[in-house]
Design an enzyme around this catalytic site. Sequence first.
Site, PDB file in Angstrom:
ATOM      1  N   LYS A  81     -14.711 -28.345  40.315  1.00 41.22           N
ATOM      2  CA  LYS A  81     -14.419 -29.274  39.227  1.00 41.22           C
ATOM      3  C   LYS A  81     -12.907 -29.383  39.055  1.00 41.22           C
ATOM      4  CE  LYS A  81     -15.703 -29.768  34.315  1.00 41.22           C
ATOM      5  NZ  LYS A  81     -16.473 -29.135  33.221  1.00 41.22           N
TER       6      LYS A  81
ATOM      7  N   SER B  74     -19.499 -32.423  31.383  1.00 39.80           N
ATOM      8  CA  SER B  74     -18.289 -32.916  31.999  1.00 39.80           C
ATOM      9  C   SER B  74     -18.167 -32.593  33.488  1.00 39.80           C
ATOM     10  CB  SER B  74     -17.070 -32.346  31.267  1.00 39.80           C
ATOM     11  OG  SER B  74     -17.034 -30.931  31.350  1.00 39.80           O
TER      12      SER B  74
ATOM     13  N   SER C 204     -21.749 -28.802  29.863  1.00 41.05           N
ATOM     14  CA  SER C 204     -21.037 -29.397  30.986  1.00 41.05           C
ATOM     15  C   SER C 204     -21.469 -28.968  32.376  1.00 41.05           C
ATOM     16  CB  SER C 204     -19.536 -29.149  30.827  1.00 41.05           C
ATOM     17  OG  SER C 204     -19.047 -29.799  29.690  1.00 41.05           O
TER      18      SER C 204
END
Length: 530
Positions: A133, A210, A234
């Site tokens: 990420k 996210s 997330s």
Amino acid sequence: MADTNSWQSITQRKRDTLDALLPADFRLKHVPSAEEQKDVTQYIQQFLSTSELDITENHSAAALVDKLATGALSATDVTRAFCHRATIAHQLVNCLSEVLFSQALARAQELDEYLRVNGKPVGPLHGLPISLKDQFRVKDAETSVGYVAWLGKVETEETESWVVKALKDMGAIVFAKTNVPTSLMCIETNNNIVGYTTNPHNRLLSSGGSSGGEAALLSLRGSILGLGSDVGASIRLPCAFTGISGLKPSHGRLPYLNVANSMEGHDTVPSVIGPMGHTISDLRLITQSILSSQPWLHDPKVIHLPWRVDTEDEVRQSVASKTLTFGVLRTDGVIQPHPPVTRAINETVQALKAAGYEVIEWTPPPHAEAFQILWNAFAADGGIDIHKTLQQSGEPPVPQLSVSYGEALGHLPVGTVNDLWANQRAKYDYQARYLSYWNSTADQTRSGRPVDAIIAPATPTASHKPSDGIYPGYTGVYNVLDFSAAVIPVTKVDRAVDARIDDYNPSGDFDSAIWKQCMYPISKSVYCPC
């Protein structure tokens, strides 16, 4: 004459740079629209060679590591296969934020040479390509966290996230970073730099957030294993939407040192990092590997707790002897899950009972309390941190961010220190009452022990259209409680059995708004989360 320092110019340069780093021979001649090709999970296969398909589809991460360690597969071939597939994935769902292919292939060649000369691997992850990420700082790459203002700073050896260094030392090859929403504080993935990341199973729908870029890449098998982060949903919500597995550990289990974040210092409900992959064994591999590097010697927030083989063996024995008891939460009392999600829960319960396990109904303290505590934590500064960072570049908030934090400062009230303390007291009280309830279930189980684990929806919806994501309550409760939580795919939406319920009576406006999302045409390829 265009302003070269405007946020629009900065983002265009970044997009051009990303585009230029995608190898020309990996590009698609035609990228179909979402309407032309909704589901691209199988569509992607036609662009890969037989060997690339085998490498990216037919092995677990552990199996790849074994083949890489013996030289049955070269790190160069494996890395190139995932770089190719990731390139196609990005063209289809817009999932990458940093392309690190040249560095990755150079490292792969070094590892192949090391194995040839020394006859042994560098470490337990020798040659394994890993995606991260965008929040993770990687040497020679940028870390924007979706903010235009944070572009332009290239990470160094000194600023690299500690866990990234550890993974590299164990032989892992970081080949890409993945897209996130601006500030990370959204349950959809969109920003003004890369744009919106769609769901590989239906590109008209959301991949969640996210860690939506990471989930989308993994779902298309453009990566075998990755790391995300989770402060409310997330890791788990994107995994649930895209049909992969993910783990949110408890705070202090895995190292967060030098991992970028917005609202730094906010620790009422702390963010954690965790693995995302295709199988539970893959999650086990990377978690056990990270713990083997003794992160507690480097990150003061990590608990000194090595991987416990004896505890793992005890659990395996309980599984084999069918002495585990599960609690099942069918609804959190705030939002009613849609029919496909309800069916996923019911099928899971039925399978466990048929296998001989005990399942009891889970009726804990109201989850609505946890959702309020979570929101109070997220809104404690009235959005100052987020809006001040946006103002540095002049970029506007994307819709998925402004729905919570407004178009500008002033949308939310600014809390006081006393408000913060009150919310922290409320969290502690809620945790204590929840623990008391959990212990009380010993009176209901055959074993006379409290429930061993909880089965619950990860989200009330299988997915949703862009900008319709508004509720992380099903996942957020476990951040407030600081429980470990995992998501695994259970089933897929089936329009033949998941009929919309027309006479449902919502509990309020919030429930009504989300229930209406069930009226969308159901895609039978979208995963049901559990």
